[in-house]
Design an enzyme around this catalytic site. Structure first.
Site, PDB file in Angstrom:
ATOM      1  N   SER A 159       0.880  -1.103   0.158  1.00 18.21           N
ATOM      2  CA  SER A 159      -0.083   0.033   0.070  1.00 18.21           C
ATOM      3  C   SER A 159       0.988   1.172   0.052  1.00 18.21           C
ATOM      4  O   SER A 159       1.677   1.518  -0.901  1.00 18.21           O
ATOM      5  CB  SER A 159      -1.110  -0.131   1.121  1.00 18.21           C
ATOM      6  OG  SER A 159      -1.908   0.876   1.063  1.00 18.21           O
ATOM      7  N   ASP A 183      -0.369  -4.010  -4.078  1.00 19.52           N
ATOM      8  CA  ASP A 183      -1.655  -3.184  -4.535  1.00 19.52           C
ATOM      9  C   ASP A 183      -1.130  -1.662  -3.676  1.00 19.52           C
ATOM     10  O   ASP A 183      -1.587  -1.261  -2.708  1.00 19.52           O
ATOM     11  CB  ASP A 183      -2.637  -3.449  -3.755  1.00 19.52           C
ATOM     12  CG  ASP A 183      -4.082  -2.960  -4.017  1.00 19.52           C
ATOM     13  OD1 ASP A 183      -3.935  -2.889  -5.456  1.00 19.52           O
ATOM     14  OD2 ASP A 183      -5.031  -2.650  -3.211  1.00 19.52           O
ATOM     15  N   HIS A 253      -8.268  -4.947  -0.710  1.00 17.44           N
ATOM     16  CA  HIS A 253      -6.732  -4.261  -0.734  1.00 17.44           C
ATOM     17  C   HIS A 253      -5.793  -5.202   0.110  1.00 17.44           C
ATOM     18  O   HIS A 253      -4.529  -5.518  -0.402  1.00 17.44           O
ATOM     19  CB  HIS A 253      -7.025  -2.925   0.309  1.00 17.44           C
ATOM     20  CG  HIS A 253      -5.685  -2.000  -0.120  1.00 17.44           C
ATOM     21  ND1 HIS A 253      -5.244  -1.751  -1.164  1.00 17.44           N
ATOM     22  CD2 HIS A 253      -5.210  -1.042   1.174  1.00 17.44           C
ATOM     23  CE1 HIS A 253      -4.163  -1.009  -1.034  1.00 17.44           C
ATOM     24  NE2 HIS A 253      -3.780  -0.575   0.422  1.00 17.44           N
TER      25      HIS A 253
END
Length: 453
Positions: A159, A183, A253
């Protein structure tokens, strides 16, 4: 070489035993109150090796030469977490350190910037990404001063951590060996220039996995190779409504981490296929990997060495794959080639069942209406959640939605079902099959006759 490796491991164990009275250093565990009022950035480096997988050792940023388990000449992997709105440690830290250690004898450095990432104000955490990157970059410079090679450094960022990795790579002139972005965060990074986010120039090889591009993830491509799980959007098994609570927001996510962990465990051989879009992939238009020959199609995971040279020549490559909702996530895929010869034009979807003993697995090809008419060749991609073998029977149904009036006949002159990524298994065929729309027909597959193909 093996004797040398054993000696190094034994030496590490001996040195660890000598320092057994040292307390383990754990990832910062902050409470809700600290995250609510906000935290000031403080970056820690927790060292794990094969000799101390159960006990992290915090390294000094300025003087790490007195840490007996840290060898700068070994490959080093930095693991960088993302935004932590509640301050709790990531649940996957212990898993990823163990799985990385199983890949190779390396230094694993968990970058703990929880103080800085734990903040209800996401914008503050975003601002801290560059400061965190500068901190780690200075540490890597000290490593190279002691003889470390940038080629052997791998940054794995989750992330916001993916952008931290990108900033580190950029500060080092793109000379680090590899960056893996799981991601990469989308909010505040969508639409910005490449130098303000993770991009392919940040390392010699940048690989990215996308699982939540329509929410917390960043739309790609952002690397030399971008893997799109289920198109990079909604993941199977994740909640579809807000009534599911926190999982509704984070499940897609977080799936990037769990897919990567499963690939490290080597129980999830997730093969991906180069394609212009996920729609083309599930339509069966991208089921070969001509650009990567003689290597096979790329596989998500730690070892991308056999595809590295091709990727650097090809530039940015997008590859797609589908998964199940649960580990090991791997779907079993078949190419279904049909030749229809029915008299009346019919539109419908296909449902396919494979039978092995008492076990049955189903694939629904229902993402678009299919056209069944006279003398039409059609190629479909059928993906099953289970791998049943040997296949003893096959059931085939064309659902047209026709609930009134006569049922029209559909005639298949040929149906050939070929395993996509299991080349050792032969294709299965059936010839001149007549069926009614909305009615399931079951048959035993036969060997494919080249004269019919």
């Amino acid at each position: 070489m093996m004797d040398l490796w054993r000696f190094m491991v034994l030496l590490d164990v001996f040195l660890l035993a000598r320092g057994a009275d040292k307390m383990c250093d754990n990832f910062s565990d902050l409470d809700f109150h600290e995250a609510f009022i906000g935290t000031n950035l403080y970056v820690r480096l927790l060292l794990y090796t094969r000799a101390n997988l159960d006990c992290g050792h915090e390294l000094s940023h300025n003087d790490f030469t007195n840490e007996p388990l840290f060898h700068v000449m070994r490959p080093t992997t930095f693991v960088i977490h993302g935004y932590r709105p509640t301050g709790a440690p990531p649940i996957w830290i212990d898993h990823i350190t163990r799985l990385l250690a199983a890949q190779a004898d390396m230094n694993i450095l968990v970058v703990d910037w929880n103080r800085g990432a734990a903040n209800f104000n996401y914008f503050t955490a975003v601002a801290n990404t560059r400061h965190t990157a500068a901190n780690i970059t200075a540490f890597i410079h000290r490593m190279t001063d002691e003889g470390a090679c940038l080629d052997s450094i791998h940054l794995i960022g989750v992330s916001l951590g993916a952008h931290v990795a990108g900033f580190i790579g950029a500060m080092l002139g793109g000379r680090v060996g590899r960056i893996t972005g799981l991601d990469p965060a989308g909010p505040m990074f969508a639409g910005v220039p490449p130098e303000e986010r993770l991009d392919p120039t940040d390392a010699q090889l940048v690989d990215v996995l996308h699982t939540d591009m329509n929410s917390f993830g960043l739309r790609g491509p952002n690397g030399h190779i971008d893997f799109y799980a289920n198109g990079g959007l909604d993941q199977p098994g994740c909640p579809k409504t807000i009534f599911s609570g926190k999982a509704y927001f984070v499940c897609d996510h977080q799936r990037s981490v769990f897919l990567y962990l499963c690939s490290l465990n080597r129980t999830c051989p997730l093969t991906a296929y180069p394609c212009s879009s996920y729609a083309d992939f599930i339509n069966g238009l991208c089921v070969q990997c001509e650009a990567f020959k003689p290597a096979s199609c790329p596989v998500l995971g730690y070892d991308l060495s056999q595809w590295r040279d091709k990727l650097l020549k090809l530039g940015q490559t997008k590859v797609y794959f589908s998964t199940t909702a649960e580990p090991p996530y791997r779907k079993t895929s078949y190419i279904v080639d049909t030749l229809t010869w029915n008299q009346h034009l019919r539109w419908g979807i296909v449902i396919l069942y494979l039978h092995s003993g008492k076990n049955v697995t189903e694939a629904r090809i229902d993402h678009k209406l299919l056209r069944f008419e006279q003398h039409t060749n059609m190629r479909l991609l059928a993906q099953f959640d289970e791998d049943l073998y040997p296949v003893e029977k096959i059931s085939f149904r064309v659902v047209t939605g026709n609930v009134i009036g006569p049922r029209y006949k559909i005639r298949l002159l040929r149906i050939m079902i070929t395993p996509l990524d299991l080349p050792e298994r032969p294709p299965m065929c059936r010839y001149d099959l007549v069926m009614e729309e909305n009615t399931e027909v079951t048959f035993k597959p036969v060997s494919c006759d080249e004269s019919h193909l």
